[in-house]
Design an enzyme around this catalytic site. Structure first.
Site, PDB file in Angstrom:
ATOM      1  N   GLY A 219       0.677  -1.405   0.384  1.00 32.40           N
ATOM      2  CA  GLY A 219       0.181  -0.065   0.035  1.00 32.40           C
ATOM      3  C   GLY A 219       1.211   0.945   0.424  1.00 32.40           C
ATOM      4  N   GLY A 248      -4.386  -2.754  -6.643  1.00 34.00           N
ATOM      5  CA  GLY A 248      -4.211  -3.876  -6.935  1.00 34.00           C
ATOM      6  C   GLY A 248      -3.640  -4.677  -8.432  1.00 34.00           C
ATOM      7  N   ASP A 249      -4.834  -4.741  -8.875  1.00 30.32           N
ATOM      8  CA  ASP A 249      -5.186  -4.854  -9.843  1.00 30.32           C
ATOM      9  C   ASP A 249      -4.481  -4.325 -10.858  1.00 30.32           C
ATOM     10  OD1 ASP A 249      -6.598  -7.128  -8.717  1.00 30.32           O
ATOM     11  OD2 ASP A 249      -8.835  -6.101  -9.300  1.00 30.32           O
TER      12      ASP A 249
HETATM   13  O1  RIB Z   1      -9.568  -6.148  -6.511  1.00 28.37           O
HETATM   14  C1  RIB Z   1     -10.993  -5.415  -7.171  1.00 28.37           C
HETATM   15  C2  RIB Z   1     -12.289  -6.108  -7.713  1.00 28.37           C
HETATM   16  O2  RIB Z   1     -11.829  -6.804  -6.279  1.00 28.37           O
HETATM   17  C3  RIB Z   1     -12.859  -5.738  -7.790  1.00 28.37           C
HETATM   18  O3  RIB Z   1     -13.054  -4.874  -9.079  1.00 28.37           O
HETATM   19  C4  RIB Z   1     -14.277  -5.680  -7.660  1.00 28.37           C
HETATM   20  O4  RIB Z   1     -14.355  -7.101  -9.217  1.00 28.37           O
HETATM   21  C5  RIB Z   1     -13.388  -7.763  -7.312  1.00 28.37           C
HETATM   22  O5  RIB Z   1     -13.260  -8.770  -8.051  1.00 28.37           O
END
Ligand code: RIB
Length: 307
Positions: A219, A248-249
């Site tokens: 973070g 994070g994605d």
């Molecule tokens: O990591 C965030 C995601 O987690 C969101 O977009 C939600 O859909 C969950 O899957």
């Protein structure tokens, strides 16, 4: 070169901004509902494509409006969506509360994501098993994730596994992660640690358990990475946080892009940290992800300010 596949989840994110999280049995009034394209897999694919990778996405969505919302958003980002199947289940949905500090609470109804079984993954092999990097996360059935990791590694594809939501993994799966990407909570679960170990010690434990490389996202404290060559850190950027959903994605997708171009782990983590920092400055997951040029201009601007 620079080819990424993501095999994973896609959700419609139903977001309400609230002053605070409700307690048990409590009703709160929040903002107007906002609907965003989300889901860890779809987010990671969007970020990889916006970062410049040729990206294909393998997933299951419903034959409904949310499924179309996701397909359209991913195509706008430049993702090859020909590996997305429409199945007879509702598209995955995430119910998200965002508080004024930008933090979120999320409950996911997986729906169609559950249909991404081993047979579905195998049927899509030509779309993911010859890429430079395969990205996986744990919002899809565990059996599918572990199978895909094994097949990809057997074909010489680099496996980036984001162990979110947290769940233990088999020794065989850990052994092909290059890297395993986790936050602090996920790292402690995979390392069987109750909270006593430092981040460096956690990385060392995960390397001992067999992962080829590991990245722990911290973070506001940045990220720590490690492999056989040692352990390093990348600091975060100080920004005004609006919404951390999907940060994070964004990090994972950007890192996959960089690794698929042949970047070092430290360079990939540095770029991914910048992408995540840009993403938290506006609402939503995919809607907040920058394209490569925007990240480079932002980095130039903050270098200029701090010089
Ligand atoms: O990591 C965030 C995601 O987690 C969101 O977009 C939600 O859909 C969950 O899957």
């Amino acid at each position: 070169m620079n080819r990424v596949a993501v095999l994973g989840s896609a959700n419609a994110d139903l977001v309400v901004e609230v002053d605070r999280r409700p307690g048990a049995g409590e009703t709160l009034l929040g903002s107007d509902l906002q609907v965003f394209a989300g889901g860890k897999g779809a987010n990671q694919a969007s970020s990889a494509a916006r970062s410049g990778a040729t990206t294909s996405f393998i997933a299951c969505v419903g034959d409904d409006d949310n499924g179309m919302l996701l397909r359209t958003a991913l195509e706008d980002a430049g993702v090859d969506t020909s590996g997305m199947r429409h199945v007879d289940r509702p598209t995955g949905t995430a119910l998200i509360l965002v508080t004024p500090d930008g933090e979120n609470s999320i409950v996911v109804s997986p729906g169609a994501n559950q249909a991404l079984d081993v047979a579905a993954a195998d049927a899509a092999v030509p779309r993911w098993a010859d890429r430079d990097v395969l990205v996986l996360n744990l919002e899809s059935p565990l059996e599918t994730v572990e199978h895909a990791a094994e097949v990809a590694a057997g074909r010489g594809v680099r496996v980036l596994l984001n162990a979110a939501p947290a769940h233990p993994l088999s020794t065989e799966t850990l052994a092909v992660c290059d890297p395993l990407v986790v936050n602090e909570h996920e790292a402690r679960i995979l390392a069987d640690d109750g909270g006593s170990r430092s981040f460096e010690e956690l990385a060392a434990v995960l390397l001992e358990r067999g992962v080829r490389s590991v990245v722990i996202t911290l973070g506001a404290e940045g990220a720590l990475f490690g492999d056989a060559g040692g352990i390093g850190t990348v600091p975060s950027h100080a920004v005004d946080v609006v919404d951390t959903t999907g940060a994070g994605d964004a990090f994972v997708g950007a890192m996959a892009c960089e690794l698929s171009r042949g970047a070092s782990l430290s360079a990939a983590v540095a770029f991914a940290t910048a992408v995540a920092a840009v993403s938290v400055q506006s609402m939503g997951a995919q809607s907040s992800y920058p394209r490569r040029g925007e990240v480079e201009r932002w980095l130039d601007a903050i270098r200029h300010v701090t010089a």
